[in-house]
Design a protein around this motif. Sequence first.
Motif, mmCIF file in Angstrom:
data_model
loop_
_atom_site.group_PDB
_atom_site.id
_atom_site.type_symbol
_atom_site.label_atom_id
_atom_site.label_comp_id
_atom_site.label_asym_id
_atom_site.label_seq_id
_atom_site.Cartn_x
_atom_site.Cartn_y
_atom_site.Cartn_z
ATOM 1 N N PRO A 13 9.152 -32.429 5.788
ATOM 2 C CA PRO A 13 9.199 -31.054 6.224
ATOM 3 C C PRO A 13 7.873 -30.418 6.174
ATOM 4 O O PRO A 13 7.028 -30.645 5.341
ATOM 5 N N ILE A 14 7.668 -29.411 7.110
ATOM 6 C CA ILE A 14 6.595 -28.745 7.434
ATOM 7 C C ILE A 14 6.737 -27.484 6.405
ATOM 8 O O ILE A 14 7.746 -27.310 5.947
ATOM 9 N N THR A 15 5.675 -26.805 6.124
ATOM 10 C CA THR A 15 5.687 -25.736 5.176
ATOM 11 C C THR A 15 5.279 -24.488 5.980
ATOM 12 O O THR A 15 4.311 -24.279 6.674
ATOM 13 N N ILE A 25 3.452 -20.920 10.317
ATOM 14 C CA ILE A 25 3.029 -22.318 9.898
ATOM 15 C C ILE A 25 1.951 -22.612 8.808
ATOM 16 O O ILE A 25 0.893 -22.266 9.265
ATOM 17 N N VAL A 26 2.231 -23.330 7.459
ATOM 18 C CA VAL A 26 0.986 -23.174 6.722
ATOM 19 C C VAL A 26 0.471 -24.774 6.884
ATOM 20 O O VAL A 26 -0.633 -24.993 6.796
ATOM 21 N N VAL A 58 -4.700 -24.403 1.215
ATOM 22 C CA VAL A 58 -3.774 -25.540 1.438
ATOM 23 C C VAL A 58 -3.805 -26.188 2.836
ATOM 24 O O VAL A 58 -3.711 -27.465 2.915
ATOM 25 N N GLN A 59 -4.087 -25.383 3.812
ATOM 26 C CA GLN A 59 -4.436 -25.985 5.088
ATOM 27 C C GLN A 59 -5.492 -26.831 5.238
ATOM 28 O O GLN A 59 -5.635 -28.023 5.514
ATOM 29 N N LEU A 64 -7.571 -32.494 5.041
ATOM 30 C CA LEU A 64 -8.470 -33.521 4.732
ATOM 31 C C LEU A 64 -7.793 -34.664 4.392
ATOM 32 O O LEU A 64 -8.077 -35.873 4.087
ATOM 33 N N GLN A 65 -6.379 -34.675 4.210
ATOM 34 C CA GLN A 65 -5.353 -35.476 3.906
ATOM 35 C C GLN A 65 -5.210 -36.576 4.886
ATOM 36 O O GLN A 65 -4.689 -37.823 4.933
#
Length: 269
Positions: A13-15, A25-26, A58-59, A64-65
Amino acid sequence: MSESIAEHGVLQPITVRKSVKDFTIVMGERRYRASKLAGKKTIPCIVRTYKNNDVLEVQIIENLQRQDVEPTEEAEAIAYLSEKYTPTEIAKRLDRTDNFIRQRLKLAGLIEGFKEFVRRAEMTISLGVGVALFEPEEQQMMLETMGEDFNAHQINRMIKEQTFDLEKASFDVADKKLVAKAGACIECPFNAANQGNLFGDGKMVCTKSACYETKKSKSFLNLIEKSKKENILLIPEIRQYWADDENNQLVISQLERNGRKVYLLDNVE
């Protein structure tokens, strides 16, 4: 990604967070756009409450991931996080090693001219980290010396000429009083060993040539002063004149029988 979503749906899911009129959208912008291309009308999401600064953080972490983050962009993002977190904390959040984070933090210190070479994949990350060990003014001099075309061999040579292996230093690297203002080399931020394993596991390398030369000179002057007080004879390392230790020891014994203490000077130019 859109083809995968069309076949399997959005697996993660998106956050989002609640804004004044709708939702923002975060995390998951790419998944959202790919879902639109796949013709999806709805996608799963998680609604969370964030402060503005937390949203940016958080963004950055989500970005970075990704697997395809450009190294200098990654370095700058990690540098932003370092204002709030230690390298170890960042490493845990990103599931990276401490040394990886420290290297990226060092890479963030590259001047723009060298960053461009990294972006174009002309300069390796490890070489970029080596250049970033130096102050911006020194980096600029290296850049101007190299010229317009990138030359890895020339940069490596300049790094070698301006760094010193502290394990071979002619002075005590643990001496805090040799040059009081500089302190001990083993605690110095210009010792690469204190910035992560940039030259190998625990390798102590000085990146402040002026300080190194000052300590080297001060140590030599202190030795001369001591020789005057204690009647010690200073001579160059004589192994360069005689090939075997037996002759070396013979000369030393003759000098000592004449009432002179002997110091062999090594690593002194």
